[in-house]
Design a protein around this motif. Structure first.
Motif, mmCIF file in Angstrom:
data_model
loop_
_atom_site.group_PDB
_atom_site.id
_atom_site.type_symbol
_atom_site.label_atom_id
_atom_site.label_comp_id
_atom_site.label_asym_id
_atom_site.label_seq_id
_atom_site.Cartn_x
_atom_site.Cartn_y
_atom_site.Cartn_z
ATOM 1 N N GLU A 258 0.831 -1.192 0.000
ATOM 2 C CA GLU A 258 0.000 0.000 0.000
ATOM 3 C C GLU A 258 0.871 1.249 0.000
ATOM 4 O O GLU A 258 2.038 1.228 0.408
ATOM 5 N N ILE A 259 0.306 2.369 -0.457
ATOM 6 C CA ILE A 259 0.970 3.663 -0.408
ATOM 7 C C ILE A 259 0.265 4.486 0.671
ATOM 8 O O ILE A 259 -0.920 4.809 0.526
ATOM 9 N N PHE A 270 -3.112 -7.549 -3.418
ATOM 10 C CA PHE A 270 -2.599 -6.455 -4.235
ATOM 11 C C PHE A 270 -3.301 -5.154 -3.844
ATOM 12 O O PHE A 270 -4.435 -5.166 -3.366
ATOM 13 N N SER A 271 -2.599 -4.052 -4.055
ATOM 14 C CA SER A 271 -3.155 -2.733 -3.786
ATOM 15 C C SER A 271 -3.380 -2.010 -5.107
ATOM 16 O O SER A 271 -2.443 -1.862 -5.903
ATOM 17 N N VAL A 272 -4.607 -1.572 -5.340
ATOM 18 C CA VAL A 272 -4.956 -0.816 -6.543
ATOM 19 C C VAL A 272 -5.081 0.647 -6.129
ATOM 20 O O VAL A 272 -5.997 1.013 -5.388
ATOM 21 N N CYS A 273 -4.137 1.470 -6.597
ATOM 22 C CA CYS A 273 -4.051 2.858 -6.159
ATOM 23 C C CYS A 273 -4.422 3.796 -7.299
ATOM 24 O O CYS A 273 -3.801 3.738 -8.377
ATOM 25 N N PRO A 274 -5.417 4.668 -7.115
ATOM 26 C CA PRO A 274 -5.796 5.613 -8.170
ATOM 27 C C PRO A 274 -4.756 6.716 -8.300
ATOM 28 O O PRO A 274 -4.124 7.133 -7.322
ATOM 29 N N ALA A 275 -4.582 7.208 -9.512
ATOM 30 C CA ALA A 275 -3.655 8.312 -9.751
ATOM 31 C C ALA A 275 -4.276 9.611 -9.244
ATOM 32 O O ALA A 275 -5.474 9.849 -9.453
ATOM 33 N N PRO A 276 -3.490 10.458 -8.573
ATOM 34 C CA PRO A 276 -4.048 11.710 -8.052
ATOM 35 C C PRO A 276 -4.516 12.654 -9.150
ATOM 36 O O PRO A 276 -5.457 13.414 -8.958
ATOM 37 N N ARG A 277 -3.848 12.629 -10.302
ATOM 38 C CA ARG A 277 -4.251 13.450 -11.442
ATOM 39 C C ARG A 277 -3.858 12.705 -12.703
ATOM 40 O O ARG A 277 -2.737 12.197 -12.804
ATOM 41 N N VAL A 278 -4.760 12.613 -13.648
ATOM 42 C CA VAL A 278 -4.545 11.774 -14.821
ATOM 43 C C VAL A 278 -4.386 12.640 -16.060
ATOM 44 O O VAL A 278 -5.170 13.568 -16.284
#
Length: 439
Positions: A258-259, A270-278
């Protein structure tokens, strides 16, 4: 005869692509191999049968060849009997894989080495000891079967039909990067395949409508800049990896860990982390940053101040620059011929989240404009001020030349065949006994 063997092999390799045949094969024991039938079209596999035939014909006319073939087969089998020595030798030859080799259990390594050795040695042994040509050919085919079977052994259809947890956690149709590592050494090749599938590596996410913005493969098929950037980024911290993925257009990234600063979704280890800005798929740059090498480009792309969708890293500029941005709209078209409507207050760069290849050519209102690497692995098109119709085309001449290869091979073969027949006909005519004149 060998030409017909080759033609038959191509037909058999294509058959599983036909839906009625595929639907029938998928229900048979081992039928799951139908999804991998395209592997039967590899040039090395297609060429092997005629090569075995040529070797067999040569063996019939050359003394001492059986002992040479037996010796070559023995050399191929030796590594399987000395797995630890082979482990050390392979670690020296492939230092990047040394750590994984050390983790591989001795029995698994021995089994893999023996399988590879038998796959290559069996056709040689058949050539050395057999007389019938057909036996040599079937020996080769038998040797290839375990190579495919052990990797793509029968699997439950529902295992592929149901997306893994990491894929379900991603938005539908998302562009992403998988920074995950598959589970440790698997007890068997099928188990290793499932471990990679769960980590969405190397490209298994495509089966579920997902797309990759950065990947290592499979099999070295990615453009070189993407391969190099992906390999370089593997050593970075997860936070920087996520910022890099966002700059390249990823909506999320998959990690083992995790972040802390990001709200990640935990899914089956597994950790699925969304991008802060795409960054969008296409945009007009507002800030340009110079980079002459990979390290400089990554430093800009992973900086907290870098704004995906507005900033871009370019090669060939000396200092940071600012532009007024603008508006861009992509028109419908094929993946190899993309069209854009651009409105720019001043000269700027159109950034396209497309893997950079030197064969991409761009035109603004029909006039050629430069295409340069953007963000190291993507591409940017120089756009003049004003309203323009920009086209991006991939030159297909190398692929056309490659497609002409089989045609050239076929014409050459028919020429040689005709020459042999003409020579044989001439020889028979010259050797015909003279007939006495009629009285």
């Amino acid at each position: 005869f060998w030409l017909w063997v080759l033609v038959f092999g191509v037909i058999v390799a294509f058959l599983p692509a036909w839906e009625p045949v595929r639907a029938f094969l998928i229900r048979l024991p081992g039928g799951q191999l139908a999804r991998f039938a395209i592997k039967g079209l590899q040039l090395s596999l297609l060429a092997a049968t005629p090569m075995v035939a040529f070797g067999f014909e040569q063996r019939k006319t050359t003394h001492g060849r059986p002992w040479a073939l037996l010796g070559a087969a023995l050399v191929l089998l030796i590594p399987g009997f000395f797995p630890e020595a082979s482990r050390s030798a392979l670690s020296v030859l492939y230092p990047a894989s040394a750590s994984l080799l050390q983790q591989t259990p001795a029995d698994v390594l021995r089994q893999s080495l023996l399988l590879d050795g038998l796959t290559n040695a069996l056709p040689l042994l058949a050539l050395a000891v057999s007389r019938p040509t057909a036996l040599a050919v079937f020996a080769f085919l038998a040797a290839q079967w375990p190579l495919f079977f052990t990797t793509h052994v029968v699997s439950p259809t529902k295992l592929w039909a149901e997306p893994p947890a990491a894929a379900r956690a991603l938005p539908q149709g998302a562009a992403f990067v998988s920074w995950a590592q598959a589970a440790g050494p698997a007890p068997s090749p099928p188990a290793r395949t499932w471990a990679f599938r769960d980590a969405l590596l190397p490209d298994y996410g495509m089966a579920y409508g997902l797309s990759y913005v950065l990947a290592r493969g499979p099999d070295g098929l990615e453009p070189i800049r993407g391969e190099v950037l992906a390999a370089y980024a593997e050593k970075m911290l997860p936070e920087k990896k996520l910022r890099l993925a966002a700059a390249l257009g990823a909506q999320a990234a998959v990690f083992n860990e995790e972040i802390p600063e990001i709200s990640c979704q935990k899914s089956d280890g597994f950790s699925v982390c969304p991008a802060p800005r795409v960054a969008p798929g296409v945009f007009l740059a507002q800030r340009l940053f110079p980079a002459e090498n990979l390290e400089q480009a990554v430093a800009w792309l992973t900086a907290e101040s870098f704004a995906p969708g507005a900033d871009v890293v370019l090669e060939g500029i000396a200092t940071p620059q600012s532009t007024a941005g603008g508006q861009v709209r992509e028109e419908p078209g094929s993946p190899h011929h993309r069209r854009f409507r651009v409105q720019a207050p001043q000269r700027t760069w159109l950034v396209v989240q497309q893997n950079y290849l030197s064969r991409w050519k761009a035109f603004a209102d029909g006039q050629p404009v430069p295409v340069v690497p953007a963000n190291f692995a993507r591409l940017a098109i120089a756009v003049p001020a004003g309203n323009h119709r920009v086209e991006l085309r991939l030159e297909t001449s190398p692929y056309v030349l490659g497609a002409l290869g089989p045609l050239f091979f076929g014409l050459t073969w028919f020429y040689w065949r005709s020459a042999d027949r003409r020579a044989a006909t001439g020889a028979r005519a010259r050797n015909t006994p003279a007939t006495a004149p009629a009285p």
